[in-house]
Design an enzyme around this catalytic site. Structure first.
Site, PDB file in Angstrom:
ATOM      1  N   GLY A   5       1.080  -5.088   1.533  1.00  0.00           N
ATOM      2  CA  GLY A   5       0.060  -5.252   0.492  1.00  0.00           C
ATOM      3  C   GLY A   5       0.552  -6.028  -0.715  1.00  0.00           C
ATOM      4  O   GLY A   5      -0.230  -6.713  -1.380  1.00  0.00           O
ATOM      5  N   ASN A  22       4.429  -7.234   6.901  1.00  0.00           N
ATOM      6  CA  ASN A  22       5.264  -6.565   7.902  1.00  0.00           C
ATOM      7  C   ASN A  22       4.647  -5.306   8.483  1.00  0.00           C
ATOM      8  O   ASN A  22       5.360  -4.444   9.003  1.00  0.00           O
ATOM      9  CB  ASN A  22       6.625  -6.244   7.285  1.00  0.00           C
ATOM     10  CG  ASN A  22       6.509  -5.250   6.142  1.00  0.00           C
ATOM     11  OD1 ASN A  22       5.545  -5.328   5.383  1.00  0.00           O
ATOM     12  ND2 ASN A  22       7.444  -4.338   6.031  1.00  0.00           N
ATOM     13  N   GLU A  23       3.327  -5.204   8.398  1.00  0.00           N
ATOM     14  CA  GLU A  23       2.652  -3.998   8.868  1.00  0.00           C
ATOM     15  C   GLU A  23       3.069  -3.594  10.287  1.00  0.00           C
ATOM     16  O   GLU A  23       3.228  -2.404  10.582  1.00  0.00           O
ATOM     17  CB  GLU A  23       1.128  -4.179   8.817  1.00  0.00           C
ATOM     18  CG  GLU A  23       0.505  -4.014   7.443  1.00  0.00           C
ATOM     19  CD  GLU A  23       0.646  -5.244   6.557  1.00  0.00           C
ATOM     20  OE1 GLU A  23       1.322  -6.207   6.973  1.00  0.00           O
ATOM     21  OE2 GLU A  23       0.095  -5.247   5.453  1.00  0.00           O
ATOM     22  N   LEU A  83       0.828  -1.201   0.000  1.00  0.00           N
ATOM     23  CA  LEU A  83       0.000   0.000   0.000  1.00  0.00           C
ATOM     24  C   LEU A  83       0.865   1.255   0.000  1.00  0.00           C
ATOM     25  O   LEU A  83       1.859   1.335   0.720  1.00  0.00           O
ATOM     26  CB  LEU A  83      -0.934   0.001   1.217  1.00  0.00           C
ATOM     27  CG  LEU A  83      -1.878  -1.195   1.341  1.00  0.00           C
ATOM     28  CD1 LEU A  83      -2.827  -0.990   2.528  1.00  0.00           C
ATOM     29  CD2 LEU A  83      -2.655  -1.456   0.070  1.00  0.00           C
TER      30      LEU A  83
END
Lengths: 277, 277, 277
Positions: free
Chosen positions: C129, C153-154, C84
């Site tokens: 994303g 890995n957010e 994202l």
């Protein structure tokens, strides 16, 4: 030299010790890591008193903003925890069984749902409830001694692990391994436990604390808030299920454990344990 | 010498034989273990008659207190079971499809939900419904012959495994392996089946019965009551789902299988099978 | 010589190209396979514009009866997709966050729920994303370069993957691997990703397109109808969950991302990325 409670590699710091009867807790306020050592001879049985201390210690650490993670291990040789104390489940009153089971639930709800990073340093055998304690942590390191075993072996005693033991187990090893292991009441030697994913890694016993501290540091490198929300997302469904059925679960346990056939099984098991010594 | 139906290593004992057309059943009353051998040439297709006998045999054993476990295998060479009999699903009436599908459900409900220990000794290929039989047991041992394959290959025939085939499969191999294998309609050679966890172990064909008896003895060493409650805990959700949607599942099957496009696929598949011979 | 967009081994055929700004799409009408190449320098960020094009391209292919499968890859070196676009989530209006999140949902609903066979040819790193895009395909092949990594890995950025990212991940790698990987915000180098089951196989980068075409041919060998119904059976529960909670999920995202603490984290992360260059 650093104290044996001080994870190596972390700077020396003022440690606050919450002294208890059954569990030794030291919090290193500079690292934010607490060391929790089970010290209830001979085998760290999860008695009512032990469970109560365990829950209170977890609550204290949870509410202490200086504490971000806890390493759980045993101060006794060869055993992490032998699991639920059978004497609490044998020849007692319904009221006692009720109080005991509520304490087991309470401990699990606090540990499985903890916002802290929880690392189990499994430095000995860990059957039944002892295995549950390890399964409820975020990470499990076990001493690579094939004489040490771990598993939910309740079926061996003629009793059945409750649904939330089962779901905690399935979340770690998957449905198939859990189905087989629970039915056989298997105690898996450390190398097998690793292969099944029941523990995350094996290290030589003398490296266990060092490794636990290193793993803890890795998990603490993440921002607490994001890690905690993620943990909640992964575990909430199972936690909520017990919360929603807590009284029913107690009733089930009390009615099951009060059966004469079950009481007889437990007495026979205790006889066998006594003879072994 | 022990009869070929007698698991080696178990003492010789009076065997009660339930003689049937399609399935040979012998119960060793001293060991508590029944041997169930599929003997419906050429390939142990699960016809309506076969399924009915299978369910009745399971019911008889389930209700026989002398029986604690059953080993399921094939009396025919090279094939365990070829799965649902396509002739039952092709060119017949809606009533016939309904009766047939109810028999498939019945067999699975009895086998997957059995209180007995069920061990599949997979001594040949085992596609589609044959694979379901194996998946529904507690433990799967397969002859280590790479020519033997096993899998839910329904998609290859242009049909879709029903949700309870899928859930039984997911409970054994996990979501990812199931998703890929079901979409590709894969038949996995024995070594691959082991790797995927579809079977629990491979042994040379001549050791298959010996191994099955040894595994059975291991499972029977546990107290029946605790083992059965544990099994129920693991399988109840999936069983309940079919019980709750049984009529709907029959309707879905009948309407799907009656489609001209599906009938055409099945006719083509049968033509292909005939040509192969 | 075949065009670089032409999967090797497939016959030369008239290709229809849907030219776009951010994504290059070519459909080989004789094979039924479309090649979709992300070409939005520098790192194929999933911006609002990119996501919109992605959804429209998927919709076009889905509605084109000549198209049965799509291979998704990157036209840029070293990166599949960086995930994202953070600039879309930072310093913008609530309305913008709402529109952006709806576009993320839309892309995932189309890709995870696609009736086409979807193969990800992951020819570079694929965090957050980007990893979701790969996880949503039917099959994942990755270039065997240990410098390329993939993962959700957010948590590293201080944010939390939404529940449908998590469920897509759990469906691929299982609960335990997902729990650990999400909490640590792990980016797994290709060899580790293979070991965890996050990708299905590794091949040398120069063989990636050839392998993707071969895998596609294998999946297309199955009858579309049975394969599609099977795919729906496996994925419907997760897709339905987002459809049922779509507006709530948008609200959660918008309220979370608008927090000053989160905005600060994202700004710091962007600063760090800038300095790296």
């Amino acid at each position: 030299p650093p104290s044996p409670l001080q994870p190596p590699g972390l700077p020396l710091a003022p440690c606050r010790s919450f002294s208890n009867n059954k569990i030794q807790v030291e919090l290193n306020e500079s690292s934010g890591v607490a060391m929790m050592k089970f010290k209830s001879p001979p085998v760290n049985s999860l008695s009512l008193e032990f469970l109560t201390e365990f829950s209170i210690s977890l609550e204290k650490l949870e509410n202490n903003r200086a504490c971000r993670g806890v390493i759980i291990t045993s101060a006794l040789p060869k055993v992490f925890s032998s699991g639920l104390d059978i004497t609490e489940m044998c020849g007692k009153s319904m009221e006692h069984y009720t109080e005991f089971w509520r304490a087991v639930q309470e401990m699990w709800l606090r540990l499985y749902g903890s916002n802290m990073v929880t690392v189990a340093a499994v430095n000995g055998s860990s059957p039944a409830g002892g295995c549950l304690v390890a399964l409820s942590c975020d990470y499990r390191i076990m001493a690579e001694n094939p004489k040490f075993s771990i598993g939910l072996n309740e079926a061996q005693l003629g009793i059945v692990a409750p649904f939330w033991f089962k779901e905690t187990f399935v979340n770690v090893v998957g449905h198939r391994v859990a189905e087989r292991s629970l039915q056989l009441g298997s105690l898996h030697p450390a190398p097998e436990a690793l292969k099944l994913g029941l523990v995350d890694e094996l290290v030589p016993e003398e490296k266990l604390m060092e490794k636990a501290a290193a793993v803890m540091a890795q998990w603490l490198a993440l921002p607490d808030h994001a890690r905690q929300l993620t943990k909640t997302m992964m575990r909430k469904a199972v936690l909520d299920r017990l919360v929603a059925h807590r009284e029913e679960d107690i009733k089930n346990f009390v009615s099951f454990i009060s059966k004469e056939s079950i009481q007889k099984s437990l007495r026979m098991y205790m006889e066998m344990l006594k003879k072994r010594k």
